[in-house]
Design an enzyme around this catalytic site. Structure first.
Site, PDB file in Angstrom:
ATOM      1  CE  LYS A 118      71.563  78.416  48.489  1.00 48.92           C
ATOM      2  NZ  LYS A 118      72.143  79.365  49.449  1.00 48.92           N
TER       3      LYS A 118
HETATM    4  N1  PMP Z   1      74.097  85.087  49.347  1.00 48.67           N
HETATM    5  C1  PMP Z   1      74.531  83.855  49.694  1.00 48.67           C
HETATM    6  C2  PMP Z   1      75.982  83.543  49.497  1.00 48.67           C
HETATM    7  C3  PMP Z   1      73.643  82.916  50.225  1.00 48.67           C
HETATM    8  O1  PMP Z   1      74.077  81.692  50.562  1.00 48.67           O
HETATM    9  C4  PMP Z   1      72.277  83.274  50.413  1.00 48.67           C
HETATM   10  C5  PMP Z   1      71.313  82.283  51.002  1.00 48.67           C
HETATM   11  N2  PMP Z   1      70.672  81.544  50.018  1.00 48.67           N
HETATM   12  C6  PMP Z   1      71.866  84.559  50.016  1.00 48.67           C
HETATM   13  C7  PMP Z   1      72.808  85.439  49.494  1.00 48.67           C
HETATM   14  C8  PMP Z   1      70.427  84.988  50.131  1.00 48.67           C
HETATM   15  O2  PMP Z   1      69.653  84.382  49.135  1.00 48.67           O
HETATM   16  P1  PMP Z   1      68.112  84.048  49.320  1.00 48.67           P
HETATM   17  O3  PMP Z   1      67.444  85.301  49.729  1.00 48.67           O
HETATM   18  O4  PMP Z   1      67.664  83.569  47.999  1.00 48.67           O
HETATM   19  O5  PMP Z   1      68.028  83.008  50.369  1.00 48.67           O
END
Ligand code: PMP
Length: 316
Positions: A161
């Site tokens: 991220k």
């Molecule tokens: N893809 C993106 C681009 C995101 O920003 C997120 C949010 N964190 C997710 C997928 C989902 O990830 P997670 O389940 O770890 O929150």
């Protein structure tokens, strides 16, 4: 829909807990100028006991954040476990009375002009907000395929991220909101389905729950991983494979998943109804078991919760 949030009083900043207003950085900060940061988005749910905040899969989130930091060559004095303890301490200090959203992030603090990764220092800060549903979960989401493509791993890693990568998400979200959709579905440079602007994606076709592989330029989503584990336990046939755009139009069910969106079922894609335009049985089953777990109603998955008890003194 504008999400309702309320900033909480204390943040973790430069190694200690301080009032949120005192957590300030320079306008010349490298991470602000060049996006050289990484972040996590974590939810804490009020347990059915009304006393405990269950932080969902905290160690998985701190691990992913430190891995994103590793991509940025960040050197930080934390392990996933010690960072989790710091975050739990901050939550206790804020003494929330309902659901929360946590935003830990790593950033390059130097005031320096060259976009590079080394010699800039590394900091880690955390703030906390009160937060309910990010998308309206009572109704289906209108999704639209974006004409922007997901940033490929060999340009900027989607698996972590990274702050700068979210300019790509912002372009994607902006375009589909302009078209009247709630959320986007973005394709990768190979033309295969990747994910949403801030969430992962599942479809159901002929009874099989399907999601793209991590190598389709998607974030290593923790909710996605949770759903794959739940599907295994619940005996729902599932597979991880590349998905073509036109399969979206033929799917019987589809839903977005992520920390922010939770499990949000999709009513239409590019104006084409998904299934019969109502929440489907697989989406419903996954959504129900997900909320049972996060609210502490399923003891079998207590291992996914990091409980923080409300300090007794705050109620006095
Ligand atoms: N893809 C993106 C681009 C995101 O920003 C997120 C949010 N964190 C997710 C997928 C989902 O990830 P997670 O389940 O770890 O929150």
């Amino acid at each position: 829909m504008a999400v309702k949030t309320a900033m909480m009083d204390y943040a973790f900043f430069e190694g200690q807990i301080v009032p949120f207003e005192d957590a300030k950085i320079s306008i010349g900060t490298h991470a602000l100028q060049y996006g050289t940061g990484a972040f996590a988005g974590i939810r804490g749910y009020l347990d059915q006991d009304g006393e405990t905040i269950n932080i969902f899969r905290l160690i998985d989130h701190t691990t992913r954040l430190l891995n994103s930091g590793k991509l940025l060559r960040a050197e930080l004095p934390f392990t996933p476990e010690s960072l989790a303890e710091t975050i739990a301490e901050l939550v206790a200090k804020n003494a929330p009375s309902g659901d929360i959203y946590l935003r830990p992030f790593i950033y390059k603090p130097a005031v320096q002009l060259t976009p590079r990764l080394r010699g800039l220092g590394d900091e880690l800060a955390v703030y906390v907000m009160g937060m309910g549903d990010y998308l309206d979960l009572e109704r289906g989401q209108k999704a639209a395929v974006s004409s922007w493509v997901r940033v490929p791993d060999n340009a900027m890693p989607s698996r972590g991220k990274l702050t700068g990568s979210y300019v790509n998400s912002a372009f994607i979200k902006d375009e589909v909101e302009e078209k009247g959709a709630d959320e986007a579905i973005v394709l990768n440079t190979a033309g295969k389905v990747a994910e949403g602007s801030g969430c992962n994606l599942f479809i159901v076709r002929n009874g099989i729950l399907t999601t793209p592989p991590i190598t389709s330029d998607i974030l290593e989503g923790i909710t996605r991983r949770t759903i794959l584990a739940l599907a295994e336990e619940l005996g729902i046939p599932h597979e991880t494979r590349e998905i073509d755009r036109t399969e979206l139009y033929l799917s019987d069910e589809a839903f977005f998943c992520g920390t922010g969106v939770q499990i949000a079922w999709i009513e239409s894609i590019d104006g084409r109804p998904v299934g019969n335009g109502k929440i489907g049985p697989v989406s419903k089953q996954i959504q129900t078991s997900f909320f049972d777990i996060v609210r502490g109603r399923n003891a079998a998955h207590a291992d996914w919760l990091y409980p923080v008890r409300k300090p007794a003194a705050v109620t006095a």
